[in-house]
Structures are given as structure tokens and as C-alpha cells.
Design a protein around this motif. Structure first.
Motif, PDB file in Angstrom:
ATOM      1  N   SER A  73       4.713   3.801  14.917  1.00  7.69           N
ATOM      2  CA  SER A  73       4.427   2.401  14.718  1.00  7.69           C
ATOM      3  C   SER A  73       3.030   2.305  14.113  1.00  7.69           C
ATOM      4  O   SER A  73       2.080   2.858  14.654  1.00  7.69           O
ATOM      5  N   PHE A  74       2.922   1.655  12.973  1.00  4.97           N
ATOM      6  CA  PHE A  74       1.621   1.455  12.321  1.00  4.97           C
ATOM      7  C   PHE A  74       1.292  -0.027  12.399  1.00  4.97           C
ATOM      8  O   PHE A  74       1.959  -0.840  11.755  1.00  4.97           O
ATOM      9  N   THR A  75       0.265  -0.366  13.150  1.00  6.16           N
ATOM     10  CA  THR A  75      -0.107  -1.771  13.210  1.00  6.16           C
ATOM     11  C   THR A  75      -1.465  -1.992  12.543  1.00  6.16           C
ATOM     12  O   THR A  75      -2.311  -1.102  12.544  1.00  6.16           O
ATOM     13  N   GLY A  76      -1.645  -3.191  12.005  1.00  2.70           N
ATOM     14  CA  GLY A  76      -2.916  -3.511  11.383  1.00  2.70           C
ATOM     15  C   GLY A  76      -2.746  -4.637  10.373  1.00  2.70           C
ATOM     16  O   GLY A  76      -1.626  -4.964   9.981  1.00  2.70           O
ATOM     17  N   SER A  77      -3.860  -5.187   9.968  1.00  4.20           N
ATOM     18  CA  SER A  77      -3.845  -6.290   8.996  1.00  4.20           C
ATOM     19  C   SER A  77      -3.406  -5.774   7.625  1.00  4.20           C
ATOM     20  O   SER A  77      -3.418  -4.570   7.384  1.00  4.20           O
ATOM     21  N   PRO A  78      -3.068  -6.682   6.726  1.00  2.00           N
ATOM     22  CA  PRO A  78      -2.711  -6.275   5.367  1.00  2.00           C
ATOM     23  C   PRO A  78      -3.852  -5.507   4.707  1.00  2.00           C
ATOM     24  O   PRO A  78      -5.018  -5.796   4.940  1.00  2.00           O
ATOM     25  N   GLY A  79      -3.484  -4.518   3.905  1.00  2.00           N
ATOM     26  CA  GLY A  79      -4.468  -3.789   3.122  1.00  2.00           C
ATOM     27  C   GLY A  79      -5.339  -2.823   3.902  1.00  2.00           C
ATOM     28  O   GLY A  79      -6.381  -2.397   3.417  1.00  2.00           O
ATOM     29  N   THR A  80      -4.901  -2.442   5.110  1.00  2.00           N
ATOM     30  CA  THR A  80      -5.714  -1.505   5.897  1.00  2.00           C
ATOM     31  C   THR A  80      -5.267  -0.058   5.692  1.00  2.00           C
ATOM     32  O   THR A  80      -5.737   0.837   6.380  1.00  2.00           O
ATOM     33  N   GLY A  81      -4.342   0.165   4.772  1.00  2.00           N
ATOM     34  CA  GLY A  81      -3.990   1.541   4.418  1.00  2.00           C
ATOM     35  C   GLY A  81      -2.720   2.076   5.059  1.00  2.00           C
ATOM     36  O   GLY A  81      -2.474   3.283   5.034  1.00  2.00           O
ATOM     37  N   LYS A  82      -1.899   1.203   5.626  1.00  2.00           N
ATOM     38  CA  LYS A  82      -0.703   1.676   6.331  1.00  2.00           C
ATOM     39  C   LYS A  82       0.273   2.394   5.387  1.00  2.00           C
ATOM     40  O   LYS A  82       0.749   3.479   5.706  1.00  2.00           O
ATOM     41  N   THR A  83       0.527   1.783   4.251  1.00  2.00           N
ATOM     42  CA  THR A  83       1.460   2.411   3.311  1.00  2.00           C
ATOM     43  C   THR A  83       0.892   3.721   2.772  1.00  2.00           C
ATOM     44  O   THR A  83       1.599   4.734   2.690  1.00  2.00           O
ATOM     45  N   TYR A 179       1.663  -6.583  11.654  1.00  2.00           N
ATOM     46  CA  TYR A 179       0.512  -7.067  12.434  1.00  2.00           C
ATOM     47  C   TYR A 179       0.655  -6.665  13.890  1.00  2.00           C
ATOM     48  O   TYR A 179       1.753  -6.728  14.453  1.00  2.00           O
ATOM     49  N   LYS A 180      -0.461  -6.307  14.506  1.00  2.00           N
ATOM     50  CA  LYS A 180      -0.443  -5.797  15.870  1.00  2.00           C
ATOM     51  C   LYS A 180       0.196  -6.776  16.867  1.00  2.00           C
ATOM     52  O   LYS A 180       1.106  -6.413  17.614  1.00  2.00           O
ATOM     53  N   ASP A 181      -0.264  -8.018  16.888  1.00  2.00           N
ATOM     54  CA  ASP A 181       0.216  -8.940  17.930  1.00  2.00           C
ATOM     55  C   ASP A 181       1.716  -9.208  17.785  1.00  2.00           C
ATOM     56  O   ASP A 181       2.448  -9.242  18.764  1.00  2.00           O
ATOM     57  N   ASP A 184       3.694  -6.195  18.967  1.00  2.00           N
ATOM     58  CA  ASP A 184       3.721  -6.102  20.426  1.00  2.00           C
ATOM     59  C   ASP A 184       4.839  -6.973  20.992  1.00  2.00           C
ATOM     60  O   ASP A 184       5.602  -6.544  21.862  1.00  2.00           O
ATOM     61  N   VAL A 185       4.933  -8.195  20.492  1.00  2.00           N
ATOM     62  CA  VAL A 185       5.979  -9.114  20.952  1.00  2.00           C
ATOM     63  C   VAL A 185       7.362  -8.547  20.608  1.00  2.00           C
ATOM     64  O   VAL A 185       8.289  -8.561  21.423  1.00  2.00           O
ATOM     65  N   PHE A 186       7.479  -8.031  19.407  1.00  2.00           N
ATOM     66  CA  PHE A 186       8.743  -7.446  18.933  1.00  2.00           C
ATOM     67  C   PHE A 186       9.197  -6.306  19.850  1.00  2.00           C
ATOM     68  O   PHE A 186      10.356  -6.231  20.253  1.00  2.00           O
TER      69      PHE A 186
END
Ligand SMILES: Nc1ncnc2c1ncn2[C@@H]1O[C@H](COP(=O)(O)OP(=O)(O)OP(=O)(O)O)[C@@H](O)[C@H]1O
Ligand SMILES: [Mg+2]
Length: 299
Positions: A73-83, A179-181, A184-186
Motif C-alpha cells: 500500500s502506497f499512501t501519500g499526496s499527489p506527486g510524492t513519487g508513488k508511481t 491519499y492516506k486518510d 485508511d477508511v477503505f
């Protein structure tokens, strides 16, 4: 059943030799060089690489190597390097022999879920087939689950996904991102999914100085340079942009640089049309190439 022949306890394996075979050091060095910041992410990748390497050694000696589920699971805001990191991860898993092909397939809800009854299962299965032997990256995974709509087809996709994540985990790694939050709910509403994901990796937002380093790296790749004054202005730009809506970390920086290059081209065109240009002229971004941004307009 196949009897595994165990090597005697004193058999030695050479860690360095196995390590060299995988070319993994090369990727890890690249990771350090290509990725600004992201310390915890890099540490996590090294841990996973170490685990897989030791598993390989254990197999060489005829020992049980488990088969660690590697869904992430990769969480974080857009453009933080996940892809970007998912791509590197696919490469590492391939080089360590965990997956056969090492490609990355990036999808969202629309690639998995159909509009009509009976459309979702074939759609999801088709995607899974394409992803086999590699990494399936599901961006904004929480859109798969719509709790307010009982008859949403998303849950059908999740069911199929779950089965494959369990039964074919030696040939497919699934990375769920968002997104992290919201993730988490998901996971709270989909405990079956959550329990099949061994690695949760969070991508923090970048600091202004990290974003500036990323910008400089991007420019270097494209053979551009900022003058020292232009560099200061870019840092100002980043700090202002961060406070605005729709800020997307490294992606916003990348977009700003694209526009600066366009202004530079325009400036050169308008001021030096009849002059001979030097390489320096073509490489250099000046303060004005940034200052003409709308962002500075009302200041
Ligand atoms: N740490 C970093 N070092 C260098 N470049 C980076 C870094 N993080 C991101 N980038 C660059 O920034 C851009 C955006 O990154 P990426 O697409 O991986 O973000 P993302 O987290 O997947 O965003 P989204 O959630 O919007 O899909 C890419 O061009 C990527 O190469
Ligand atoms: Mg992405």
C-alpha cells in the motif's frame, strides 16, 4: 510430493556472490541517486530486497523460503513519487526473481469496473491477465468501494482481486495507492484486502528544499540550469505554490519548470532573433523566466 533434499548444516553460501548476481546494488545506488528525500521509503525498499535475497539463499540450501506476500500500500499526496517508486519496485522484484516479467500496469477504477451487469468480472480478469508476472498498481484504490451504493460493481472487482492476491501471489504483486486518510477508511471497510497487504509505505510531502533539489535534478536531465538568482526565485515560487489549492508536490514543480522553459524560449526568440546564440544562452533559465508566472502577478 516432492521431498526437498536438505543441504547439510555446514554448507556455505556466499552472500556477496548471490548479491552480485542480482545486480541489486546497482538499483539501490540508483535509488539513492534518482530519488530526492523519501528516506523511510528507501529504507523499506532495502528491507524488502534483503528479505528476498535471504529467501533466495535459503532456497539454494534447500530450506523453506516461505513466500512472503509482497502486496503493498502506497499512501501519500499527489506527486510524492508513488508511481516512480512503484516502477523501481517492479524492477527490483524482477531482478530478485520474485516476478517473471517486471512490468508495471497502472490502472484506476474505470479499468476494472464495468458500467453494466456482467461487465466487471471480464474487465477485471483481463487486467489481471495483463498484469501477471509484474506489478499491478491501482491508483486511488478507494474508488473501488462505494459504501453508499449496495449494487456497485466495485465490490465484484475487489472479490476477484482478493482471490488472485491470495492464490497467485508468487506471480503478481498488487500495489494499492491513494491519499492516506481515504485509504485508511477503505481498509477499515475491506478487512480482507487489508490483511493481504504486508507492506504499508507512506510517502511524506516534500519540504521546499527537497522540491528545489528535485527541480534541479529534473533540469539537469534536460540540460538546463538556473542562475543563482533564478534558484532563489524558484524556492520562493515553491513556497507560495505549496500554500495554494491543487498543489501536487514534485508534479507541480515539474509543470512550473515546463512553463519556465517555454518563457525562456520565448525570451530568446524575442530578444535575440538576429543574434548568434551560445550554448549558455540556450541552457540558462533567468529570474524573469520564473517571475513572469501568474503566481507572482499580484505581489
Ligand atoms: N523523490 C523524487 N525525486 C525525483 N523526482 C521525483 C521524486 N518524486 C517524484 N518525482 C517526479 O515527480 C513527478 C511526479 O511523481 P509521481 O508521478 O511518481 O507521483 P505520484 O505520487 O504517483 O502522484 P499521483 O498520486 O498524482 O499519481 C514524476 O515526474 C517523478 O519522476
Ligand atoms: Mg501516480
Amino acid at each position: 510430493m516432492n521431498e526437498i533434499t536438505k543441504a547439510p548444516d555446514h554448507t556455505v553460501v556466499n552472500l556477496q556472490e548471490e548479491y552480485n548476481k542480482t545486480d541489486i546494488q546497482h538499483i539501490i545506488d540508483n535509488l539513492e541517486a534518482d530519488l530526492v528525500g523519501l528516506k523511510p521509503v528507501k529504507a523499506r525498499i532495502r528491507e524488502i530486497a534483503a528479505l528476498l535475497l535471504i529467501d533466495r539463499l535459503r532456497k539454494t540450501l534447500g530450506m523453506e523460503a516461505g513466500n512472503p506476500g509482497l502486496h503493498m500500500s502506497f499512501t501519500g499526496s499527489p506527486g510524492t513519487g508513488k508511481t516512480l517508486v512503484a516502477l523501481k519496485m517492479a524492477d527490483i522484484l524482477y531482478k530478485l526473481g520474485y516476478i517473471r516479467k517486471g512490468h508495471l500496469l497502472e490502472v484506476t477504477r474505470d479499468d476494472l469496473v464495468g458500467q453494466y451487469i456482467g461487465h466487471t468480472a471480464p474487465k477485471t480478469k483481463e487486467v489481471l491477465k495483463k498484469a501477471m508476472g509484474g506489478v499491478l498498481f491501482i491508483d486511488e484504490a478507494y474508488y473501488l468501494y462505494k459504501p453508499d451504493n449496495e449494487r456497485d460493481y466495485g465490490s465484484e472487482a475487489i472479490e476477484i482481486l482478493l482471490q488472485v492476491m491470495e492464490n497467485q501471489r508468487d506471480d503478481l504483486v498488487v500495489i494499492l495507492a491513494g491519499y492516506k486518510d481515504r485509504m485508511d477508511v477503505f481498509y477499515e471497510s475491506n478487512p480482507g484486502l487489508a490483511s493481504r497487504i504486508a507492506n504499508h509505505v507512506h510517502f511524506p510531502d516534500y519540504s521546499p528544499v527537497e522540491l528545489l533539489s528535485i527541480a534541479k535534478m529534473m533540469l539537469e536531465e534536460q540540460q538546463y540550469k538556473l542562475t543563482p538568482e533564478a534558484e532563489n526565485i524558484l524556492l520562493d515560487y515553491i513556497q507560495i505554490r505549496m500554500e495554494q489549492p491543487l498543489f501536487a508536490n514534485a508534479r507541480s514543480v515539474k509543470n512550473a519548470l515546463d512553463r519556465a522553459r517555454m518563457r525562456q524560449a520565448n525570451r530568446i526568440f524575442e530578444t535575440s532573433a538576429d543574434l548568434v546564440l551560445t550554448k549558455t544562452d540556450l541552457v540558462t533559465l533567468l529570474p524573469e523566466d520564473l517571475l513572469k508566472s501568474r503566481l507572482f502577478a499580484n505581489r
